[in-house]
Design an enzyme around this catalytic site. Structure first.
Site, PDB file in Angstrom:
ATOM      1  N   ALA A 129       0.878  -1.170   0.000  1.00 32.19           N
ATOM      2  CA  ALA A 129       0.000   0.000   0.000  1.00 32.19           C
ATOM      3  C   ALA A 129       0.913   1.217   0.000  1.00 32.19           C
ATOM      4  O   ALA A 129       2.081   1.129   0.401  1.00 32.19           O
ATOM      5  CB  ALA A 129      -0.888  -0.018   1.236  1.00 32.19           C
ATOM      6  N   GLY A 185       0.605  -4.797   0.997  1.00 37.13           N
ATOM      7  CA  GLY A 185      -0.600  -4.813   0.176  1.00 37.13           C
ATOM      8  C   GLY A 185      -0.405  -5.497  -1.171  1.00 37.13           C
ATOM      9  O   GLY A 185      -1.365  -6.017  -1.748  1.00 37.13           O
ATOM     10  N   GLU A 220      -0.873  -9.020  -0.422  1.00 33.96           N
ATOM     11  CA  GLU A 220      -2.285  -9.205  -0.081  1.00 33.96           C
ATOM     12  C   GLU A 220      -3.174  -9.157  -1.333  1.00 33.96           C
ATOM     13  O   GLU A 220      -4.140  -9.920  -1.450  1.00 33.96           O
ATOM     14  CB  GLU A 220      -2.710  -8.146   0.940  1.00 33.96           C
ATOM     15  CG  GLU A 220      -2.034  -8.394   2.299  1.00 33.96           C
ATOM     16  CD  GLU A 220      -2.137  -7.206   3.242  1.00 33.96           C
ATOM     17  OE1 GLU A 220      -1.597  -6.131   2.892  1.00 33.96           O
ATOM     18  OE2 GLU A 220      -2.762  -7.334   4.294  1.00 33.96           O
ATOM     19  N   GLU A 263       4.817  -4.926   7.200  1.00 34.40           N
ATOM     20  CA  GLU A 263       4.143  -3.819   7.895  1.00 34.40           C
ATOM     21  C   GLU A 263       4.678  -3.614   9.307  1.00 34.40           C
ATOM     22  O   GLU A 263       4.663  -2.498   9.836  1.00 34.40           O
ATOM     23  CB  GLU A 263       2.627  -4.062   7.955  1.00 34.40           C
ATOM     24  CG  GLU A 263       1.913  -3.943   6.617  1.00 34.40           C
ATOM     25  CD  GLU A 263       1.840  -5.237   5.828  1.00 34.40           C
ATOM     26  OE1 GLU A 263       2.577  -6.196   6.154  1.00 34.40           O
ATOM     27  OE2 GLU A 263       1.044  -5.287   4.875  1.00 34.40           O
TER      28      GLU A 263
HETATM   29  N1  CAA Z   1       4.615   3.137  -0.692  1.00 34.73           N
HETATM   30  C1  CAA Z   1       5.013   4.282  -1.269  1.00 34.73           C
HETATM   31  N2  CAA Z   1       6.100   4.398  -2.032  1.00 34.73           N
HETATM   32  C2  CAA Z   1       6.848   3.290  -2.210  1.00 34.73           C
HETATM   33  C3  CAA Z   1       6.511   2.057  -1.634  1.00 34.73           C
HETATM   34  C4  CAA Z   1       5.324   1.992  -0.845  1.00 34.73           C
HETATM   35  N3  CAA Z   1       4.881   0.869  -0.294  1.00 34.73           N
HETATM   36  N4  CAA Z   1       7.433   1.149  -1.970  1.00 34.73           N
HETATM   37  C5  CAA Z   1       8.347   1.791  -2.752  1.00 34.73           C
HETATM   38  N5  CAA Z   1       7.985   3.076  -2.893  1.00 34.73           N
HETATM   39  C6  CAA Z   1       8.685   4.139  -3.638  1.00 34.73           C
HETATM   40  C7  CAA Z   1       9.921   4.598  -2.902  1.00 34.73           C
HETATM   41  O1  CAA Z   1       9.560   5.537  -1.907  1.00 34.73           O
HETATM   42  C8  CAA Z   1      10.722   5.185  -4.020  1.00 34.73           C
HETATM   43  O2  CAA Z   1      10.205   6.473  -4.331  1.00 34.73           O
HETATM   44  P1  CAA Z   1      11.198   7.749  -4.412  1.00 34.73           P
HETATM   45  O3  CAA Z   1      12.059   7.455  -5.595  1.00 34.73           O
HETATM   46  O4  CAA Z   1      10.250   8.885  -4.625  1.00 34.73           O
HETATM   47  O5  CAA Z   1      11.941   7.792  -3.133  1.00 34.73           O
HETATM   48  C9  CAA Z   1      10.416   4.287  -5.199  1.00 34.73           C
HETATM   49  O6  CAA Z   1       9.197   3.620  -4.856  1.00 34.73           O
HETATM   50  C10 CAA Z   1      11.474   3.215  -5.424  1.00 34.73           C
HETATM   51  O7  CAA Z   1      11.675   2.524  -4.190  1.00 34.73           O
HETATM   52  P2  CAA Z   1      13.129   2.304  -3.530  1.00 34.73           P
HETATM   53  O8  CAA Z   1      14.044   3.408  -3.914  1.00 34.73           O
HETATM   54  O9  CAA Z   1      12.920   2.037  -2.079  1.00 34.73           O
HETATM   55  O10 CAA Z   1      13.565   0.980  -4.312  1.00 34.73           O
HETATM   56  P3  CAA Z   1      14.572  -0.150  -3.795  1.00 34.73           P
HETATM   57  O11 CAA Z   1      14.815  -1.018  -4.964  1.00 34.73           O
HETATM   58  O12 CAA Z   1      15.720   0.461  -3.100  1.00 34.73           O
HETATM   59  O13 CAA Z   1      13.745  -0.969  -2.670  1.00 34.73           O
HETATM   60  C11 CAA Z   1      11.817  -2.085  -1.740  1.00 34.73           C
HETATM   61  C12 CAA Z   1      12.626  -1.709  -3.016  1.00 34.73           C
HETATM   62  C13 CAA Z   1      12.622  -3.049  -0.881  1.00 34.73           C
HETATM   63  C14 CAA Z   1      10.543  -2.754  -2.229  1.00 34.73           C
HETATM   64  C15 CAA Z   1      11.503  -0.800  -0.942  1.00 34.73           C
HETATM   65  O14 CAA Z   1      10.935   0.164  -1.833  1.00 34.73           O
HETATM   66  C16 CAA Z   1      10.538  -1.002   0.190  1.00 34.73           C
HETATM   67  O15 CAA Z   1      10.900  -1.519   1.224  1.00 34.73           O
HETATM   68  N6  CAA Z   1       9.259  -0.574   0.018  1.00 34.73           N
HETATM   69  C17 CAA Z   1       8.258  -0.619   1.060  1.00 34.73           C
HETATM   70  C18 CAA Z   1       7.760  -2.032   1.310  1.00 34.73           C
HETATM   71  C19 CAA Z   1       6.712  -2.022   2.394  1.00 34.73           C
HETATM   72  O16 CAA Z   1       6.964  -1.682   3.533  1.00 34.73           O
HETATM   73  N7  CAA Z   1       5.459  -2.410   2.035  1.00 34.73           N
HETATM   74  C20 CAA Z   1       4.363  -2.428   2.953  1.00 34.73           C
HETATM   75  C21 CAA Z   1       3.590  -1.142   2.844  1.00 34.73           C
HETATM   76  S1  CAA Z   1       2.336  -0.965   4.115  1.00 34.73           S
HETATM   77  C22 CAA Z   1       1.048  -1.927   3.582  1.00 34.73           C
HETATM   78  O17 CAA Z   1       1.112  -2.532   2.537  1.00 34.73           O
HETATM   79  C23 CAA Z   1      -0.181  -1.993   4.471  1.00 34.73           C
HETATM   80  C24 CAA Z   1      -1.116  -3.082   4.133  1.00 34.73           C
HETATM   81  O18 CAA Z   1      -1.194  -4.100   4.773  1.00 34.73           O
HETATM   82  C25 CAA Z   1      -2.058  -2.960   3.002  1.00 34.73           C
END
Ligand code: CAA
Length: 258
Positions: free
Chosen positions: A66, A109, A112, A132
């Site tokens: 998400a 998400g 999910e 999360e």
């Molecule tokens: N939400 C918003 N933006 C996100 C995102 C997310 N879940 N995941 C990645 N992005 C964005 C990053 O912020 C980045 O944007 P900017 O260039 O503007 O900074 C862009 O996508 C590229 O991401 P990274 O630079 O981080 O890419 P990476 O290759 O270094 O890492 C990754 C990849 C390991 C997937 C890392 O992006 C990451 O950890 N993302 C978050 C994963 C996460 O925590 N997901 C759970 C979200 S909460 C949720 O989903 C609640 C639920 O239950 C529904």
């Protein structure tokens, strides 16, 4: 349909294709994206010419979760009053079989959403996780329920409490995905599966999906009874007559999807 901003929607034969397309955010699921996914899936669901819906992301990410940026400053009352994620679950109300083709990250998400699909096919590069906990929250789009049903309590607790990722091999071993294919073959193989499903009797495949889903909602006795009644009902369709005649005549069935 050009009215969509964050997804690409196409039709190929009897397969409806929905591709998440927010590459700069690794397909992070914001409200707009999920509203589009649900709208596109529902539109396909209303078309008898569509027998399967294939949901894909990009090579690097099915979806990285998400959208954290959209949620981060929300207050409890805002999340509660909007009933955040409730509308997104409408994806599971779609009656047409849905297939997820997962390459790269399927986190939070993203994992999910993939688990909301009926058939889950992974590239060997797929990474599943519910991270999360690292954000000070917990899964919110059904992960605690669907992951537990898919892989059992031991692995679900491990994944959700530590936030660790599962690779494609472990996901297949654990029953989270049905098949793993080479990354460069994912699009073709997943399409083949969707196409195969889409060519079968539409009444039979919708009923079969309903019956399998009943396994999660009812007792064994009730579920088996439901299945048997729906099986009987299949004999009211032209497709049953065609399917069984084709077998007797040693030819391929030509389903009319009614
Ligand atoms: N939400 C918003 N933006 C996100 C995102 C997310 N879940 N995941 C990645 N992005 C964005 C990053 O912020 C980045 O944007 P900017 O260039 O503007 O900074 C862009 O996508 C590229 O991401 P990274 O630079 O981080 O890419 P990476 O290759 O270094 O890492 C990754 C990849 C390991 C997937 C890392 O992006 C990451 O950890 N993302 C978050 C994963 C996460 O925590 N997901 C759970 C979200 S909460 C949720 O989903 C609640 C639920 O239950 C529904």
């Amino acid at each position: 349909d050009s009215s969509y901003q964050n997804i690409v929607v196409e039709t190929r034969g009897r397969v409806g294709l929905i591709t998440l397309n927010r590459p700069k955010a690794l397909n992070a699921l914001n409200s707009q994206t999920m509203e589009e996914v649900v709208a596109a899936a529902r539109a396909f669901d209303r078309e008898p010419g569509i027998g399967a819906i294939l949901l894909s992301g990009s090579e690097k990410a099915f979806a990285a979760g998400a959208d954290i940026k959209e949620m981060s400053s929300q207050a409890y009352s805002e999340m509660y009053l909007a009933d955040w994620f409730a509308h997104w679950d409408n994806f599971t109300r779609v009656r047409t079989p849905t297939i997820a083709a997962v390459s790269g990250y399927a986190l939070g998400g993203g994992c999910e959403l993939a688990m909301m699909c009926d058939v889950l096919i992974a590239a060997d590069t797929a990474q599943f996780g519910q991270p999360e906990i690292d954000l000070g929250v917990l899964p919110g789009m059904g992960g605690s329920q669907r992951l537990t049903r898919a892989v059992g309590k031991a692995k679900a607790m491990d994944m959700i409490l530590t936030g660790r990722r599962m690779d494609a091999a472990e996901a297949e071993r654990s029953g989270l995905v049905s098949r793993v294919v080479a990354a460069d073959e994912l699009a073709d193989k997943a399409f083949e599966v969707a196409e195969t499903i889409s060519t079968r009797s539409l009444v039979a495949s919708l009923a079969a999906k309903e019956a399998v889903n009943a396994a999660f909602e009812t007792t064994l006795d009730q579920g088996v009874l439901f299945e048997r009644r729906v099986f009987h009902a299949a004999f009211a369709t032209e497709d049953q007559k065609e399917g069984m005649s084709a077998f007797a005549e040693k030819r391929k069935a030509e389903f009319k999807h009614r």
